[in-house]
Design an enzyme around this catalytic site. Structure first.
Site, PDB file in Angstrom:
ATOM      1  N   ARG A  64      -3.570  25.145 -13.742  1.00  0.00           N
ATOM      2  CA  ARG A  64      -3.374  26.053 -14.889  1.00  0.00           C
ATOM      3  C   ARG A  64      -3.967  25.456 -16.156  1.00  0.00           C
ATOM      4  NH1 ARG A  64       1.202  27.087 -13.679  1.00  0.00           N
ATOM      5  NH2 ARG A  64       0.636  28.960 -12.535  1.00  0.00           N
ATOM      6  N   ASP A 100       6.350  22.231  -7.752  1.00  0.00           N
ATOM      7  CA  ASP A 100       5.991  20.990  -8.460  1.00  0.00           C
ATOM      8  C   ASP A 100       6.548  19.715  -7.812  1.00  0.00           C
ATOM      9  OD1 ASP A 100       4.350  22.148 -10.308  1.00  0.00           O
ATOM     10  OD2 ASP A 100       5.809  22.156 -11.937  1.00  0.00           O
ATOM     11  N   GLU A 146       3.609  45.982  -8.169  1.00  0.00           N
ATOM     12  CA  GLU A 146       3.524  45.341  -6.860  1.00  0.00           C
ATOM     13  C   GLU A 146       2.210  44.599  -6.778  1.00  0.00           C
ATOM     14  OE1 GLU A 146       4.594  46.329  -3.024  1.00  0.00           O
ATOM     15  OE2 GLU A 146       5.363  48.290  -3.667  1.00  0.00           O
ATOM     16  N   ASP A 174      -2.364  34.750 -11.550  1.00  0.00           N
ATOM     17  CA  ASP A 174      -1.951  34.733 -10.151  1.00  0.00           C
ATOM     18  C   ASP A 174      -2.325  33.363  -9.605  1.00  0.00           C
ATOM     19  OD1 ASP A 174      -0.562  36.446  -8.269  1.00  0.00           O
ATOM     20  OD2 ASP A 174      -2.314  36.134  -6.993  1.00  0.00           O
ATOM     21  N   SER A 175      -1.362  32.761  -8.952  1.00  0.00           N
ATOM     22  CA  SER A 175      -1.566  31.390  -8.516  1.00  0.00           C
ATOM     23  C   SER A 175      -0.902  31.156  -7.178  1.00  0.00           C
ATOM     24  CB  SER A 175      -1.028  30.425  -9.581  1.00  0.00           C
ATOM     25  OG  SER A 175       0.172  30.895 -10.144  1.00  0.00           O
TER      26      SER A 175
END
Ligand code: ITT
Length: 182
Positions: free
Chosen positions: A168, A142, A31, A60-61
């Site tokens: 990224r 995107d 989680e 994480d983004s």
């Protein structure tokens, strides 16, 4: 690579394999309870490292929209069940606000190696959310993330071009430059 997101996985393969790394996916199945990108990226990387005994990276983004005070940010994956629902929900929330809908993508990568302190790098890309979906390349948000300097959304860029502009791409270049992978 501690991810269940096929879009991310493809990008890590693209970015790291030419540098000589083999990228093996592992679904950490945890989680995301952290309150920052770094905490969540570290949770993913450390879970994968603990389960496999090998070095692991977690990503994480998210996309932070100025008009929404940084929302969805950390919650970018939780705006709906499917990505089309998430994108539609973001556009629905933005509708009352005047354009441009300025936004920023952030990507934090955590690297966990057995016996070492977890380390991290972050990459960012500024752009704007556009109401019409443009381009069928890429994943996630995107098609609605427009990069003015490139004159295209991420969804209209081929992978090489997206890596040049993306949060990224920047994070991975910082990771490679850090020397931590050697
Ligand atoms: P993992 O945690 O398994 O890696 P996830 O999809 O849950 O996969 P995050 O928690 O980091 O990943 O959520 C990030 C969200 O932001 C998710 O909806 C992604 O599709 C989206 N996202 C991240 N990077 C993106 C990019 O480069 N282009 C478009 N959308 C992106």
């Amino acid at each position: 690579m501690a991810t269940g997101n096929q879009g991310k996985l493809r990008e890590y393969r693209d970015l790291l394999e030419p540098a000589g790394f083999e990228v093996v996916p592992f679904e950490p199945g945890i989680e995301e309870t952290g309150s920052t990108y770094l905490e969540n990226a570290a949770l993913k990387a450390e879970a994968a490292m603990a389960a496999t005994g090998t070095p692991a990276v977690g990503d994480d983004s998210g996309v932070e929209v100025e008009a929404l005070d940084g929302f969805p940010g950390l919650y970018s994956a939780r705006l709906g069940k499917t990505q089309p629902e998430r994108t539609a929900e973001l556009l629905r929330r933005l509708e009352p606000y005047p354009r441009p809908w300025r936004a920023r993508f952030t990507c934090t990568i955590a690297l966990a190696r057995p016996g070492e302190t977890t380390r991290s790098v972050t990459g960012e890309r500024r752009g704007e959310i556009v109401p019409e979906w443009r381009g069928g390349v890429g994943f996630g948000y995107d098609p609605v993330f427009y990069v003015a300097e490139a004159g295209k959304t991420f969804g209209e860029m081929d992978p090489e071009e997206k890596h040049r502009w993306s949060h990224r791409g920047a994070a991975v270049r910082a990771l490679l430059a850090s020397g931590w992978l050697s």
